[in-house]
Every structure is written in C-alpha cells, then in structure tokens.
Design a protein around this motif. Sequence first.
Motif, mmCIF file in Angstrom:
data_model
loop_
_atom_site.group_PDB
_atom_site.id
_atom_site.type_symbol
_atom_site.label_atom_id
_atom_site.label_comp_id
_atom_site.label_asym_id
_atom_site.label_seq_id
_atom_site.Cartn_x
_atom_site.Cartn_y
_atom_site.Cartn_z
ATOM 1 N N ALA A 15 0.815 -1.216 0.000
ATOM 2 C CA ALA A 15 0.000 0.000 0.000
ATOM 3 C C ALA A 15 0.849 1.266 0.000
ATOM 4 C CB ALA A 15 -0.938 0.000 1.215
ATOM 5 N N LEU A 16 1.991 1.222 0.691
ATOM 6 C CA LEU A 16 2.826 2.418 0.811
ATOM 7 C C LEU A 16 3.900 2.517 -0.268
ATOM 8 C CD1 LEU A 16 3.366 2.403 4.691
ATOM 9 C CD2 LEU A 16 1.791 3.828 3.386
ATOM 10 N N ALA A 17 4.169 1.407 -0.931
ATOM 11 C CA ALA A 17 5.247 1.406 -1.921
ATOM 12 C C ALA A 17 5.071 2.455 -3.021
ATOM 13 C CB ALA A 17 5.388 0.007 -2.527
ATOM 14 N N PRO A 18 3.875 2.632 -3.604
ATOM 15 C CA PRO A 18 3.755 3.648 -4.672
ATOM 16 C C PRO A 18 4.169 5.050 -4.228
ATOM 17 C CG PRO A 18 1.842 2.204 -4.678
ATOM 18 C CD PRO A 18 2.628 1.867 -3.442
ATOM 19 N N ALA A 19 3.916 5.397 -2.969
ATOM 20 C CA ALA A 19 4.271 6.731 -2.495
ATOM 21 C C ALA A 19 5.756 6.853 -2.164
ATOM 22 C CB ALA A 19 3.448 7.088 -1.261
#
Length: 251
Positions: A49-53
């Motif tokens: 969930a946090l990887a794209p950011a």
Amino acid sequence: MTAITGDVILAVFLVFCRIGCCMMVAPGLSSGRLPPQARLFVAVALSLALAPALLDRLLPAVAGVEPFGVLQLIFVEAATGLLIGFLGRLFFFALEFIGVVMAQSVGFGNTPGVPYEGEDASPTLASVLVVTATAMVFITDLHWEIIRGVTESYAAIPPSEPITTRFALIAFTDQLTAVFLLALRIASPFVIYSVMVNVAMGLVNKLTPSIPVYFVLTPLIMTGGLILLMLIFREFMTLFMSAFGDWLTTG
C-alpha cells in the motif's frame, strides 16, 4: 504508471524490509498472541500500500546497484526498521518494569500474572498495565501514527544515507533515559506510598515487637495500594499514552 521492472521489485522489497522489521517489534503488532501469518500479511499489505508513495525515494538508491550493494541495502533497511520499532517498544518495556516495581511496593509482587509479551509471567498489575496500554494504542488510533512515522522516516533516514552505529546508540540511550524517567514520574505515588508504609511498619515493629506487624499490616498495605491504583489509574494511563503519542508525532 510505473512499469514493473527489477528495480521496482527491489524497491518494494526494501519497503517491506523496513516496515516488516518495524512491525516485528512495534508495540501491539508484535505480540506473540498474534499468529505469525497474520503479522506477515499485515506487513506485506502495508508494504504494497505504501510502496507507490515511496518509490520515488527508493528507485535512485537501487538503480544500477551491485549484488553486494543489494545485500547492504536489505541489511540497512531491516536495521532501520528494527531501530524505529524498538524505540517505541522501550515505552512498554519501561511500563512493564514500573508495573513490577508498583506490584512489589504494595505486596502483589508474588502474584504471577499471565505472560503477555514474553514467556515469563509478570505480576498481575504489570500485565494489566501493559494490556491496557496496548489496547489504548489501537483505541486511540496511535497504530496509524506508527505507520505514518515509518513512512516519514524515509525523509529523515533515506536508503542512500544509512544510519550509523553512533546515531543508533545515541537514539537508544536518549530514548531509554526518557522512557524510564517517564515511568518513574508517573509511578511516583506508589514509590512514595511504599517508603511511607515501610517506615511506618519499621516504627511499629520497633515500638511493639510482640505484635506480628507483617501479618497484621500486609492486608492493609495491599488494600491501600488498590485504593491508590483506583485513584491514579486514569491519570497514570493518560500521561503514559500522551507521552507515547507525542513521541510518535514528533519522533
């Protein structure tokens, strides 16, 4: 849309290393009462969930890296996550320690409780404090602050600038000092109560040695300790959770 390349997969795995290691020791989420599979799924879900950011900060660090550099990045990210989680964990270590001190000061030290975090059973009072604080972390949504703190740590500790041993030791000692001073401050009524009752017991035993002071006054001391706990428990937990929340917010 970012193409799925080898660098992207490595960057996502590095996110998992930092977040997974932090969740492994962070308060609440690292409890042995949670199944390992559940903790693994939570860490994987958060990483994805946090990887794209976070890809923009990680891709420059993994671009063209050699195999040895990959191992170094994995180790550094895992160590960073462990440090962040362990600094938060120190709050609960201090709480459990001061709970043992409080239990012993009012005569409950010999009453074993249910082991909550480790294998060794702590006194019931210490277990109650730790369980209450852990529940309050989720009730007050502080677990989201833990996740936010790990995410913001990439700005303070980017993968291209790994933490040093000196920095880690300074952070550990400063945090250890702060949390144990906090624990001693919020448990000071029990320390004062213990000193007063032990001095009183010594005087009574000296003045009237024929009276079995220990057997007569121990129930009264335990009762007084329970009354004191009832009076200060709300403020005790409020101060502890406030300090823990402030640390999560300001880092």
